[in-house]
Design an enzyme around this catalytic site. Structure first.
Site, PDB file in Angstrom:
ATOM      1  CB  SER A   1      -0.848  -0.009   1.281  1.00 39.56           C
ATOM      2  OG  SER A   1      -1.477   1.239   1.484  1.00 39.56           O
TER       3      SER A   1
ATOM      4  CE1 TYR B   1      -4.198  -2.117   5.171  1.00 37.97           C
ATOM      5  CE2 TYR B   1      -3.051  -0.049   4.760  1.00 37.97           C
ATOM      6  CZ  TYR B   1      -3.769  -1.135   4.291  1.00 37.97           C
ATOM      7  OH  TYR B   1      -4.038  -1.256   2.943  1.00 37.97           O
TER       8      TYR B   1
HETATM    9  N1  LIG Z   1      -8.712  -0.319  -1.329  1.00 34.44           N
HETATM   10  C1  LIG Z   1      -7.645   0.455  -1.145  1.00 34.44           C
HETATM   11  O1  LIG Z   1      -7.724   1.688  -1.179  1.00 34.44           O
HETATM   12  C2  LIG Z   1      -6.299  -0.166  -0.892  1.00 34.44           C
HETATM   13  C3  LIG Z   1      -5.165   0.664  -0.904  1.00 34.44           C
HETATM   14  C4  LIG Z   1      -3.921   0.112  -0.691  1.00 34.44           C
HETATM   15  C5  LIG Z   1      -3.799  -1.237  -0.439  1.00 34.44           C
HETATM   16  N2  LIG Z   1      -4.915  -2.024  -0.428  1.00 34.44           N
HETATM   17  C6  LIG Z   1      -4.734  -3.438  -0.166  1.00 34.44           C
HETATM   18  O2  LIG Z   1      -5.273  -4.184  -1.228  1.00 34.44           O
HETATM   19  C7  LIG Z   1      -5.719  -5.449  -0.738  1.00 34.44           C
HETATM   20  C8  LIG Z   1      -7.158  -5.675  -1.164  1.00 34.44           C
HETATM   21  O3  LIG Z   1      -7.935  -4.656  -0.579  1.00 34.44           O
HETATM   22  P1  LIG Z   1      -9.431  -4.356  -1.019  1.00 34.44           P
HETATM   23  O4  LIG Z   1      -9.559  -2.887  -1.011  1.00 34.44           O
HETATM   24  O5  LIG Z   1      -9.803  -5.148  -2.205  1.00 34.44           O
HETATM   25  O6  LIG Z   1     -10.189  -4.878   0.309  1.00 34.44           O
HETATM   26  P2  LIG Z   1     -11.480  -5.787   0.500  1.00 34.44           P
HETATM   27  O7  LIG Z   1     -11.794  -5.699   1.960  1.00 34.44           O
HETATM   28  O8  LIG Z   1     -12.535  -5.413  -0.463  1.00 34.44           O
HETATM   29  O9  LIG Z   1     -10.947  -7.243   0.134  1.00 34.44           O
HETATM   30  C9  LIG Z   1     -10.057  -7.923   0.971  1.00 34.44           C
HETATM   31  C10 LIG Z   1     -10.371  -9.398   0.878  1.00 34.44           C
HETATM   32  O10 LIG Z   1      -9.455 -10.108   1.733  1.00 34.44           O
HETATM   33  C11 LIG Z   1     -10.186 -11.131   2.355  1.00 34.44           C
HETATM   34  N3  LIG Z   1      -9.584 -11.588   3.611  1.00 34.44           N
HETATM   35  C12 LIG Z   1      -9.424 -10.874   4.744  1.00 34.44           C
HETATM   36  N4  LIG Z   1      -8.925 -11.661   5.707  1.00 34.44           N
HETATM   37  C13 LIG Z   1      -8.764 -12.901   5.182  1.00 34.44           C
HETATM   38  C14 LIG Z   1      -8.300 -14.142   5.684  1.00 34.44           C
HETATM   39  N5  LIG Z   1      -7.916 -14.300   6.967  1.00 34.44           N
HETATM   40  N6  LIG Z   1      -8.273 -15.205   4.865  1.00 34.44           N
HETATM   41  C15 LIG Z   1      -8.693 -15.087   3.572  1.00 34.44           C
HETATM   42  N7  LIG Z   1      -9.152 -13.946   3.034  1.00 34.44           N
HETATM   43  C16 LIG Z   1      -9.182 -12.854   3.842  1.00 34.44           C
HETATM   44  C17 LIG Z   1     -11.546 -10.509   2.624  1.00 34.44           C
HETATM   45  O11 LIG Z   1     -12.538 -11.495   2.905  1.00 34.44           O
HETATM   46  C18 LIG Z   1     -11.793  -9.734   1.350  1.00 34.44           C
HETATM   47  O12 LIG Z   1     -12.470 -10.490   0.386  1.00 34.44           O
HETATM   48  C19 LIG Z   1      -5.510  -5.418   0.765  1.00 34.44           C
HETATM   49  O13 LIG Z   1      -4.284  -6.052   1.087  1.00 34.44           O
HETATM   50  C20 LIG Z   1      -5.435  -3.946   1.066  1.00 34.44           C
HETATM   51  O14 LIG Z   1      -4.717  -3.678   2.243  1.00 34.44           O
HETATM   52  C21 LIG Z   1      -6.152  -1.521  -0.643  1.00 34.44           C
END
Ligand SMILES: NC(=O)c1ccc[n+]([C@@H]2O[C@H](COP(=O)([O-])OP(=O)(O)OC[C@H]3O[C@@H](n4cnc5c(N)ncnc54)[C@H](O)[C@@H]3O)[C@@H](O)[C@H]2O)c1
Length: 268
Positions: free
Chosen positions: A153, A166
């Site tokens: 991130s 985080y």
């Molecule tokens: N959305 C953003 O702005 C953003 C920015 C930077 C980084 N990220 C990173 O991108 C990745 C995806 O984020 P997103 O925005 O799609 O979030 P999201 O919450 O929509 O999706 C995350 C997924 O991870 C799954 N998950 C969580 N814990 C789990 C576990 N113990 N076992 C299996 N699956 C698990 C959840 O069920 C969910 O489907 C994450 O690592 C997040 O930190 C997101």
């Protein structure tokens, strides 16, 4: 240039016939990545804890004639991680690509940050990635081939308020990525990190819907907007493919210019 040295770039991005594991594939960025990889001919194992989302993703992908399996996986459990890798190899023969997307965020000020949220966030966002990489490497190392992409991130590189676990986990992902890239280059396994900026998913929906936080995040980018999950797909395909054959240990920021912006036009 002699004819046999002609650079034909069409094969560089070709992933047809490869197999991949994508975690966090039930929704958001993971789901977009899973669909994108499937659409270019990659057989994808979808891993997540959310069964409904997994089933929906599986039906959508197979409904279009692409190949995938859904494996309900709690990434914090070693037996689940091992079963995910075993089922992927049973279905597709090997694991060419691992994309670690799953992640969680729990915010609170550092001085009162709950210890259980620290433990859970580190377990999902960092420790699970290390263990899954190790398991997948057992398949990749003998074949001397593989590509691993770990989602970090902008929070892995920059300071943000009220989210120590985080940020520590996402900085850890960058360090882990460099460590694995260093150790496994001799096995021709490339390991890179993808660092999204604010992207509209379930994780960020509350900030996206709030006009103040929406604008605050948009104006901090050079492009004055949030990212969409599908904008992470091209960078993942690049890092997974031979187009990135000399790229390893790298952090690829896909953030609308957030990291490199001093002051943006929209903040004037
Ligand atoms: N959305 C953003 O702005 C953003 C920015 C930077 C980084 N990220 C990173 O991108 C990745 C995806 O984020 P997103 O925005 O799609 O979030 P999201 O919450 O929509 O999706 C995350 C997924 O991870 C799954 N998950 C969580 N814990 C789990 C576990 N113990 N076992 C299996 N699956 C698990 C959840 O069920 C969910 O489907 C994450 O690592 C997040 O930190 C997101």
């Amino acid at each position: 240039m002699p004819e046999d040295k002609f650079v034909d770039a069409r094969r560089l991005f070709n992933l047809a016939g490869k197999s991949a594991i994508v975690t966090g594939a039930a929704r958001g960025i993971g789901r977009a990545v899973a669909e994108g990889l499937a659409s270019v001919g990659v057989a994808v194992a979808l891993a997540d804890v959310l069964e409904d989302g997994l089933r929906d993703a599986e039906q959508t992908i197979t409904g279009r004639g692409y190949s995938c399996i859904a494996v309900r996986t709690d990434l914090c459990r070693q037996e689940d991680r091992a079963a995910l890798v075993e089922r992927t190899i049973a279905a597709f023969g090997r694991v060419d690509i691992l994309v670690n997307v799953a992640g969680i965020t729990r915010s609170a000020p550092s001085e009162v940050y709950p210890n259980e949220n620290w433990d859970l966030t580190l377990a999902v966002n960092l420790t699970a990635i290390f263990h899954l990489c190790k398991l997948v490497a057992q398949d990749m190392i003998p074949r001397r081939a593989g590509a691993i992409i770990n989602v970090s991130s902008i929070g892995g590189a920059l300071g943000f308020p009220n989210n120590p676990a985080y940020q520590a986990s996402k900085s850890g992902v960058l360090g882990l990525t460099r460590a694995l890239a260093t150790d496994w280059a001799k096995y021709h396994i490339r390991v890179n990190a993808l660092c999204p900026g604010y992207t509209h998913t379930d994780m960020t929906d509350a900030s996206f819907r709030d006009p103040h936080t929406n604008a605050a995040r948009a104006t901090r980018t050079m492009m004055n907007r949030w990212g969409q999950p599908e904008e992470m797909v091209g960078p993942v395909i690049f890092l997974a493919s031979d187009a990135a054959s000399y790229v390893t240990g790298e952090d690829l920021f896909v953030d609308g210019g957030w990291l490199n912006a001093g002051l943006t036009e929209w903040q004037l």
